[in-house]
Scaffold this motif. Structure first.
Motif, PDB file in Angstrom:
ATOM      1  N   GLU A   1       6.484 -52.827 -14.710  1.00 21.18           N
ATOM      2  CA  GLU A   1       6.003 -53.652 -13.603  1.00 21.18           C
ATOM      3  C   GLU A   1       7.118 -54.564 -13.095  1.00 21.18           C
ATOM      4  O   GLU A   1       8.097 -54.839 -13.799  1.00 21.18           O
ATOM      5  N   ALA A   2       6.985 -55.029 -11.893  1.00 28.89           N
ATOM      6  CA  ALA A   2       7.965 -55.949 -11.321  1.00 28.89           C
ATOM      7  C   ALA A   2       8.030 -57.220 -12.152  1.00 28.89           C
ATOM      8  O   ALA A   2       6.991 -57.801 -12.501  1.00 28.89           O
ATOM      9  N   GLY A   3       9.226 -57.658 -12.501  1.00 26.34           N
ATOM     10  CA  GLY A   3       9.418 -58.873 -13.280  1.00 26.34           C
ATOM     11  C   GLY A   3       9.147 -58.729 -14.759  1.00 26.34           C
ATOM     12  O   GLY A   3       9.269 -59.704 -15.499  1.00 26.34           O
ATOM     13  N   GLU A   4       8.822 -57.536 -15.239  1.00 32.87           N
ATOM     14  CA  GLU A   4       8.471 -57.328 -16.649  1.00 32.87           C
ATOM     15  C   GLU A   4       9.726 -57.043 -17.478  1.00 32.87           C
ATOM     16  O   GLU A   4      10.641 -56.354 -17.030  1.00 32.87           O
ATOM     17  N   LEU A   5       9.761 -57.553 -18.702  1.00 38.75           N
ATOM     18  CA  LEU A   5      10.826 -57.267 -19.651  1.00 38.75           C
ATOM     19  C   LEU A   5      10.284 -56.312 -20.713  1.00 38.75           C
ATOM     20  O   LEU A   5       9.348 -56.654 -21.437  1.00 38.75           O
ATOM     21  N   VAL A   6      10.862 -55.126 -20.777  1.00 33.14           N
ATOM     22  CA  VAL A   6      10.403 -54.076 -21.687  1.00 33.14           C
ATOM     23  C   VAL A   6      11.530 -53.727 -22.643  1.00 33.14           C
ATOM     24  O   VAL A   6      12.685 -53.551 -22.225  1.00 33.14           O
ATOM     25  N   GLY A   7      11.206 -53.637 -23.920  1.00 34.16           N
ATOM     26  CA  GLY A   7      12.179 -53.242 -24.927  1.00 34.16           C
ATOM     27  C   GLY A   7      11.976 -51.801 -25.346  1.00 34.16           C
ATOM     28  O   GLY A   7      10.846 -51.324 -25.413  1.00 34.16           O
ATOM     29  N   VAL A   8      13.063 -51.111 -25.644  1.00 30.79           N
ATOM     30  CA  VAL A   8      13.013 -49.737 -26.142  1.00 30.79           C
ATOM     31  C   VAL A   8      13.737 -49.720 -27.474  1.00 30.79           C
ATOM     32  O   VAL A   8      14.916 -50.085 -27.559  1.00 30.79           O
ATOM     33  N   VAL A   9      13.050 -49.294 -28.532  1.00 35.78           N
ATOM     34  CA  VAL A   9      13.603 -49.345 -29.880  1.00 35.78           C
ATOM     35  C   VAL A   9      13.441 -47.994 -30.546  1.00 35.78           C
ATOM     36  O   VAL A   9      12.556 -47.205 -30.197  1.00 35.78           O
ATOM     37  N   GLY A  10      14.282 -47.730 -31.507  1.00 33.42           N
ATOM     38  CA  GLY A  10      14.222 -46.487 -32.262  1.00 33.42           C
ATOM     39  C   GLY A  10      15.520 -46.283 -33.019  1.00 33.42           C
ATOM     40  O   GLY A  10      16.528 -46.958 -32.767  1.00 33.42           O
ATOM     41  N   GLU A  11      15.496 -45.343 -33.954  1.00 30.82           N
ATOM     42  CA  GLU A  11      16.694 -45.050 -34.722  1.00 30.82           C
ATOM     43  C   GLU A  11      17.761 -44.401 -33.837  1.00 30.82           C
ATOM     44  O   GLU A  11      17.484 -43.942 -32.729  1.00 30.82           O
ATOM     45  N   SER A  12      18.983 -44.349 -34.347  1.00 30.67           N
ATOM     46  CA  SER A  12      20.060 -43.683 -33.617  1.00 30.67           C
ATOM     47  C   SER A  12      19.701 -42.223 -33.375  1.00 30.67           C
ATOM     48  O   SER A  12      19.210 -41.539 -34.270  1.00 30.67           O
ATOM     49  N   GLY A  13      19.953 -41.753 -32.167  1.00 30.90           N
ATOM     50  CA  GLY A  13      19.658 -40.371 -31.829  1.00 30.90           C
ATOM     51  C   GLY A  13      18.243 -40.138 -31.370  1.00 30.90           C
ATOM     52  O   GLY A  13      17.838 -38.983 -31.169  1.00 30.90           O
ATOM     53  N   SER A  14      17.475 -41.206 -31.173  1.00 28.46           N
ATOM     54  CA  SER A  14      16.083 -41.034 -30.751  1.00 28.46           C
ATOM     55  C   SER A  14      15.958 -40.807 -29.245  1.00 28.46           C
ATOM     56  O   SER A  14      14.862 -40.528 -28.764  1.00 28.46           O
ATOM     57  N   GLY A  15      17.045 -40.933 -28.502  1.00 27.38           N
ATOM     58  CA  GLY A  15      17.008 -40.656 -27.069  1.00 27.38           C
ATOM     59  C   GLY A  15      16.840 -41.865 -26.185  1.00 27.38           C
ATOM     60  O   GLY A  15      16.595 -41.714 -24.981  1.00 27.38           O
ATOM     61  N   LYS A  16      16.994 -43.061 -26.718  1.00 30.49           N
ATOM     62  CA  LYS A  16      16.769 -44.279 -25.945  1.00 30.49           C
ATOM     63  C   LYS A  16      17.752 -44.388 -24.782  1.00 30.49           C
ATOM     64  O   LYS A  16      17.351 -44.504 -23.619  1.00 30.49           O
ATOM     65  N   SER A  17      19.037 -44.373 -25.104  1.00 28.60           N
ATOM     66  CA  SER A  17      20.053 -44.563 -24.070  1.00 28.60           C
ATOM     67  C   SER A  17      20.069 -43.412 -23.073  1.00 28.60           C
ATOM     68  O   SER A  17      20.213 -43.624 -21.861  1.00 28.60           O
ATOM     69  N   VAL A  18      19.933 -42.187 -23.570  1.00 27.86           N
ATOM     70  CA  VAL A  18      19.951 -41.025 -22.678  1.00 27.86           C
ATOM     71  C   VAL A  18      18.795 -41.104 -21.691  1.00 27.86           C
ATOM     72  O   VAL A  18      18.946 -40.790 -20.502  1.00 27.86           O
ATOM     73  N   THR A  19      17.638 -41.542 -22.149  1.00 28.99           N
ATOM     74  CA  THR A  19      16.471 -41.651 -21.269  1.00 28.99           C
ATOM     75  C   THR A  19      16.739 -42.617 -20.125  1.00 28.99           C
ATOM     76  O   THR A  19      16.526 -42.291 -18.948  1.00 28.99           O
ATOM     77  N   LEU A  20      17.209 -43.797 -20.439  1.00 28.00           N
ATOM     78  CA  LEU A  20      17.377 -44.816 -19.412  1.00 28.00           C
ATOM     79  C   LEU A  20      18.584 -44.537 -18.522  1.00 28.00           C
ATOM     80  O   LEU A  20      18.549 -44.830 -17.320  1.00 28.00           O
ATOM     81  N   MET A  21      19.653 -43.976 -19.082  1.00 31.75           N
ATOM     82  CA  MET A  21      20.789 -43.605 -18.238  1.00 31.75           C
ATOM     83  C   MET A  21      20.401 -42.484 -17.276  1.00 31.75           C
ATOM     84  O   MET A  21      20.911 -42.417 -16.147  1.00 31.75           O
ATOM     85  N   SER A  22      19.495 -41.609 -17.694  1.00 30.98           N
ATOM     86  CA  SER A  22      19.025 -40.552 -16.800  1.00 30.98           C
ATOM     87  C   SER A  22      18.189 -41.136 -15.667  1.00 30.98           C
ATOM     88  O   SER A  22      18.273 -40.690 -14.522  1.00 30.98           O
ATOM     89  N   VAL A  23      17.382 -42.136 -15.976  1.00 31.36           N
ATOM     90  CA  VAL A  23      16.597 -42.793 -14.940  1.00 31.36           C
ATOM     91  C   VAL A  23      17.522 -43.470 -13.919  1.00 31.36           C
ATOM     92  O   VAL A  23      17.270 -43.449 -12.712  1.00 31.36           O
ATOM     93  N   ALA A  24      18.634 -44.028 -14.407  1.00 34.57           N
ATOM     94  CA  ALA A  24      19.586 -44.715 -13.523  1.00 34.57           C
ATOM     95  C   ALA A  24      20.574 -43.755 -12.878  1.00 34.57           C
ATOM     96  O   ALA A  24      21.548 -44.191 -12.263  1.00 34.57           O
ATOM     97  N   GLN A  25      20.350 -42.446 -13.001  1.00 33.44           N
ATOM     98  CA  GLN A  25      21.240 -41.417 -12.440  1.00 33.44           C
ATOM     99  C   GLN A  25      22.632 -41.479 -13.063  1.00 33.44           C
ATOM    100  O   GLN A  25      23.637 -41.190 -12.411  1.00 33.44           O
ATOM    101  N   LEU A  26      22.696 -41.842 -14.347  1.00 36.31           N
ATOM    102  CA  LEU A  26      23.965 -41.909 -15.067  1.00 36.31           C
ATOM    103  C   LEU A  26      23.916 -41.039 -16.309  1.00 36.31           C
ATOM    104  O   LEU A  26      24.502 -41.377 -17.344  1.00 36.31           O
ATOM    105  N   ALA A  27      23.220 -39.913 -16.220  1.00 32.19           N
ATOM    106  CA  ALA A  27      23.106 -39.009 -17.355  1.00 32.19           C
ATOM    107  C   ALA A  27      24.478 -38.491 -17.753  1.00 32.19           C
ATOM    108  O   ALA A  27      25.361 -38.327 -16.903  1.00 32.19           O
ATOM    109  N   PRO A  28      24.712 -38.225 -19.045  1.00 25.61           N
ATOM    110  CA  PRO A  28      26.017 -37.704 -19.480  1.00 25.61           C
ATOM    111  C   PRO A  28      26.353 -36.385 -18.800  1.00 25.61           C
ATOM    112  O   PRO A  28      25.472 -35.652 -18.340  1.00 25.61           O
TER     113      PRO A  28
END
Length: 636
Positions: A330-357
């Motif tokens: 939602e607008a103005g919302e702060l959301v955290g994404v947590v998980g072990e290494s390799g769980s796909g956190k960074s890849v997911t959000l970089m893909s949303v931002a059009q910065l996929a590897p």
């Protein structure tokens, strides 16, 4: 499927250069056997003949066929170039890489020797070698090797410097591994690829250099002959019969291009291997449509993601690393994404931002940002739609900032490129942005380079940069990595303050669930590329209110004031699954004490839960207190 061993020959440039090298090798092997005697036999009746059907390139001043001599000279020319390059490379590797296992003092001494050697002009070194040894083929090889040694040594020195400080080499020293074995088993294998590429490309240059020495009369001497010697002989009659120099000249150019282009193709292959194979994206299948009824009926949010999948090419085809991820912010919302290494956190959000590897294939049923569905758009259209509305705070601040540009200049690029501001106005905005994130003396700091900032200051500078375009959403990919707890808290407080002041939403990726619990309003828990729970952050303090066993185990692993300090910290048993393999059921089943046969064969969907969030579990553990849960859930 395209195997890795077949990847290089299938590249167009590699195919062409491989064919060129094969022609050279065949000529070098068979030409002296077939035409060796004819190439050296003088014919007084055929002196200086022009090109004809019998002598395609004519004859020289002794009546010898120029084409046959050019073909026969291939063997000596190639052998000399390969020998000189090989000698130079071996000596350079020893001089440049061996000090990595001899200690800092040896590294300094050898570095001085290499720098002094490089200071001597190449031609002067070659001439000095010829004066000492006398002209001849062996002298030419030695002279060229001497000129090649310092360049190979500098390359090996640069590459081995990283290995010298590696922990695995330090461990080898502690274990008493001999220096010889350290050099051959630890240093050389880790610098081999760029050295091999450089050697391959240097053969072409070596051919030209050796031909130049022979042309000047200080290389190959009669009765031996190579391409350079033939050029020298042909140059003597260039005004009478210009074609006499064409054969050996074309041969030098052809061989030089073959080795140089092969080196380029080999370098491209080594850079892209593991992710450059052209796999058909049709094999990925359509993006899943997994939006829940609750999501479908909810009012539009700032960001809505449905059925996001990210795949990478692997040995056996496409490997889906992020699987069917759906969430909203939602607008103005702060959301955290947590998980072990390799769980796909960074890849997911970089893909949303059009910065996929590079090499990643991103599919989604829907990615809606501020009312615009960017999933069906091209990369350029999606980037234009996002514009400055999305700011990104990267994980490694030292690599995220350009070391060659001043910090203020990098921040000023945003208003200059996207806002059309003048240089002075953009600089003013950059200084103000640094001041807003509490960087002292922002005017002075704006003139400094990233390496002059501390880790915390660089991270705050990244936050300031992400806010330059007044974005609606900030994506922070582990913004507190490698920072001490005091600096971590300051950076996170700064991030929350910036979002509150500008009304921007934020998605923060972290391994630390406690940090996210203090910063964010909602927590998304990822495991093995999927979202397993989406829960209000206030519930983290009451682990019995959490539904998924994995989320509960993460929360239980955090010590608090009531934790028994005499007991070891709680851990989660087992290891995360290999995402390159197909996972038919719940990915956490192998580590979960509540798993049943259904969990191992059927993946649970992400459904609405009574705690107000969502959970993907066939046996959610809500309603059970920590004392009531089986101890197998969290083991030591």
């Amino acid at each position: 499927m395209i195997r890795r061993r077949m990847a290089l020959p299938t590249q167009p440039m590699a195919v062409i250069t491989t064919v060129m090298l094969l022609i050279l090798v065949l000529v070098a092997i068979f030409a002296p056997m077939w035409w060796g005697e004819q190439a050296v036999a003088a014919d007084p009746d055929a002196i200086g003949l022009p090109p004809s059907s019998e002598h395609l390139l004519g004859t020289d001043k002794l009546g010898r066929d120029i084409l046959l001599r050019t073909l026969v000279a291939t063997r000596l020319s190639l052998v000399m170039a390969l020998a000189a390059t090989g000698l130079g490379a071996v000596a350079g590797l020893v001089l440049g890489a061996l000090p990595a296992v001899l200690g800092p003092r040896a590294q300094r001494w050898f570095a001085d020797v290499i720098a002094t050697w490089l200071a001597f002009p190449v031609l002067l070194l070659a001439m000095l070698t010829v004066i000492l040894l006398g002209p001849g083929a062996i002298t030419a090889v030695v002279a060229l090797a001497v000129t090649m040694v310092p360049s190979f040594a500098r390359l090996a020195q640069t590459l081995s410097a990283r290995v010298a400080g590696a922990e695995y080499l330090a461990a080898a020293r502690m274990l008493g591994v001999s220096r010889g074995r350290q050099f051959t088993h630890y240093v050389l294998p880790n610098i081999a690829e760029p050295v091999i590429v450089n050697v391959t490309m240097s053969v072409g240059g070596g051919l030209l250099a050796l031909s130049s020495l022979s042309f000047l009369g200080i290389g190959v001497q009669p009765p031996q002959f190579d391409w350079g010697r033939m050029l020298s002989e042909g140059f003597a009659q260039v005004y009478v019969s210009p074609i006499a120099a064409i054969g050996p000249g074309v041969a030098v150019v052809f061989a030089g291009l073959a080795f140089s282009l092969f080196g380029e193709a080999l370098a491209a292959f080594l850079r892209n291997r593991g992710g450059s194979r052209a796999l058909s994206r049709r094999r990925l299948g359509p993006a899943p449509r997994a939006a829940t009824p609750a999501q479908q009926s909810a009012p539009p949010a700032l960001l809505e993601v449905e059925g996001l999948c990210v795949s990478f090419p692997g040995e056996s085809g496409w490997q889906r690393i992020v699987r069917d991820v759906s969430f909203r912010v939602e607008a103005g919302e702060l959301v955290g994404v947590v998980g072990e290494s390799g769980s796909g956190k960074s890849v997911t959000l970089m893909s949303v931002a059009q910065l996929a590897p590079a090499g990643a294939a991103v599919t989604a049923s829907r990615i809606s940002f501020d009312g615009t569905d960017i999933a069906p758009l091209s990369d350029r259209q999606a980037s234009k739609a996002l514009g400055t509305k999305v700011g990104v705070v990267f994980q490694d601040s030292l690599t995220a900032l350009n070391p060659a540009l001043r910090v203020g200049g990098q921040l000023a690029e945003v208003p200059r490129v996207h806002g059309g501001s003048s240089r002075a106005d953009a600089h003013r905005q950059a200084v103000e942005a640094l001041g807003r994130v509490d960087i002292p003396n922002p005017e002075q700091r704006a003139q400094q380079f990233p390496h002059e900032f501390s880790g915390g200051m660089r991270q705050r500078a990244l936050i300031a940069m992400s806010q330059m375009g007044s974005p609606s959403l900030i994506i922070a990919d582990e913004p507190t990595t490698a920072l001490d707890v005091t600096v971590q808290r300051r950076v996170l407080v700064m991030l929350r303050k910036e979002c509150a002041d500008n009304g921007a939403a934020a998605i923060v990726v972290s391994h630390d669930i406690a940090v996210l619990g203090e910063l964010c309003r909602r927590i998304i828990v990822m495991y093995a590329g999927r979202i397993v729970e989406d829960v209000d952050a206030t519930l983290l303090a009451r682990s019995d209110a959490l539904a998924h066993p994995y989320t509960r185990a993460l929360a239980a692993s955090l010590p608090d004031l009531d934790t028994d300090r005499s007991a070891p910290l709680a851990t989660i048993p087992g290891e995360p699954p290999d995402l390159s393999q197909e996972l038919p059921g719940c990915a956490f089943a192998a580590r979960c004490p509540f798993a049943t046969d259904r969990c191992r064969t059927e993946a649970p969907p992400l459904r609405a839960h009574a705690h107000g969030g969502r959970v993907a579990c066939w046996h959610p553990q809500d309603g059970m207190s920590r004392e009531e849960r089986p101890r197998a859930e969290v083991t030591v």
